[in-house]
Scaffold this motif. Sequence first.
Motif, short mmCIF file in Angstrom:
data_model
loop_
_atom_site.label_atom_id
_atom_site.label_comp_id
_atom_site.label_asym_id
_atom_site.label_seq_id
_atom_site.Cartn_x
_atom_site.Cartn_y
_atom_site.Cartn_z
N GLY A 1 40.05 47.60 52.31
CA GLY A 1 41.36 47.01 52.11
C GLY A 1 41.25 45.50 52.04
O GLY A 1 40.15 44.93 52.08
N LEU B 1 47.08 47.43 49.72
CA LEU B 1 46.70 48.85 49.83
C LEU B 1 45.44 49.05 50.66
O LEU B 1 44.66 48.12 50.88
CB LEU B 1 46.52 49.46 48.45
CG LEU B 1 45.43 48.94 47.50
CD1 LEU B 1 44.06 49.49 47.83
CD2 LEU B 1 45.77 49.27 46.06
N SER B 2 45.27 50.28 51.09
CA SER B 2 44.03 50.74 51.70
C SER B 2 43.38 51.76 50.77
O SER B 2 44.07 52.46 50.02
CB SER B 2 44.30 51.41 53.06
OG SER B 2 44.83 50.49 53.98
N TYR B 3 42.08 51.86 50.82
CA TYR B 3 41.35 52.89 50.08
C TYR B 3 40.20 53.35 50.96
O TYR B 3 39.57 52.55 51.65
CB TYR B 3 40.84 52.36 48.73
CG TYR B 3 39.99 51.11 48.82
CD1 TYR B 3 38.59 51.18 48.87
CD2 TYR B 3 40.58 49.85 48.85
CE1 TYR B 3 37.82 50.04 48.96
CE2 TYR B 3 39.81 48.70 48.94
CZ TYR B 3 38.43 48.80 48.98
OH TYR B 3 37.66 47.66 49.07
N ASN C 1 43.77 56.52 48.39
CA ASN C 1 44.37 55.19 48.48
C ASN C 1 45.86 55.37 48.72
O ASN C 1 46.33 56.50 48.86
CB ASN C 1 44.06 54.31 47.27
CG ASN C 1 44.76 54.77 46.01
OD1 ASN C 1 45.40 55.84 45.96
ND2 ASN C 1 44.67 53.98 44.95
N ASP C 2 46.61 54.27 48.79
CA ASP C 2 48.03 54.42 49.09
C ASP C 2 48.87 53.49 48.22
O ASP C 2 48.35 52.75 47.38
CB ASP C 2 48.31 54.24 50.58
CG ASP C 2 47.91 52.88 51.12
OD1 ASP C 2 48.00 51.88 50.38
OD2 ASP C 2 47.50 52.80 52.30
#
Length: 442
Positions: A308, A292-294, A286-287
């Motif tokens: 996301g 966020l994206s995962y 993730n970020d």
Amino acid sequence: MDDIFTRDYRPDGLPYWWPERISGLVNWQPDTTVFDVAVIGSGLTGLSAALEFAEAGHSVLVIEAETLGHGASTRNGGLITGALHDTPEHMAKSLGSELAESMSREARGLVPFMANQMERFAIDCDFRIGDHFMGAYTAAHYESLARSMSQYQRRGLPMQMVQKGCQGNYIATDHYQGGRVHEQCASVHPAKYHRGLAQNAARLGVQFIEDCRVTEVSRTAEQFRLQTTRGTVTARRVLMATNGYTSPALSWYRRRIVPMQSSIIATEELGAERMASLFPTGATVNDTRRILSYFRPSPDGKRLIYGGRATFRPIDITETARRLRRMMLTIFPQLADAKISHCWGGFVAFTFDFLPHAGQQDGVDYAMGYCGSGVAMASWLGHRTALRMLGSAAPSAFEARPLTTRPFYTGNPWMLPAIGEYFRIRDRIDYALFRAGQKRAA
């Protein structure tokens, strides 16, 4: 349909995981039975609790408004990080050091707990312990991760910072400015995991009913009466385990939960070799963005599963897929030729203090509000709440604070589009400042 989708892409939003979902367990018809425990919700919270009650010899009915596991328990990405929303030291400022440490300790035990559950109940669900990479969106985000890392290392978590020049050892992208690796996280096939819990519960005598929405819970001196769309259920104890799918009819709980849509796409099969080039260690990711994206490799290592928040407003599932694909390509531009085979969504549940909660309200026990980390936390709090109800464990640290709401909030998250846009703007500002700093340095 445009050419970014596979020929068998289905615009009905069925999750990639669902071919492995449980079915055929429904075995209850309305009668005069008084159950020891009625569990409202058939997700990971409810099933984990039902297992403990049944093993202790109690009669249990699990009540599901849709079909078994219809909600986030079989729709999530299957990532298990054992993370809370904030760092231990920041939590200590608002909660006090003792409670913050107790919560952190429980969170640190989630991966070992999940491993133990897989062995205890012999669940075959592609459970894998491995690396988790948190990508830093900007250089400032990297420095923030580095500053907080010692808090986790002092508590025995195996973490290390990875500079941008070395992040290719974990993820094949230049999008991030380095990141932090936690070496003992995990992943799971969520539908297989849910199925394993349900099968074990049925083996122990737990009964199930689907398409049965609870409309009212009332209490007498000795028991509870649950009015449902399929008849009346009587039970001595009740556990509310509905999380992001809590009905407006259950207004006390609904007013304390903010359901938020999260969506996921799966690519077509890319092949094990190509996927290994994207994720050399098989890490989940993730970020640090607010939006966020995962993402992760699929359990068989052949596809990318990417999730996301594509939108904070209702939109068509195919448009959601297009938006998620554009987000995916900012991280992996080399996947421009990869088609999308699935897109689906589900509701995670946030609380107003960004912490999971368990407790009791008017005699009804509850566990909910996992803030996007529900695979392990839902399993843990279902298990731990059941043990507390049985008198065989002390309350969880997540029972220490009241589950609060806000004035005028009725359970309809009308404010999410505005909050989402604010977060997007903040992410853009962070990146603009980062790029400006790069230009000055050049």
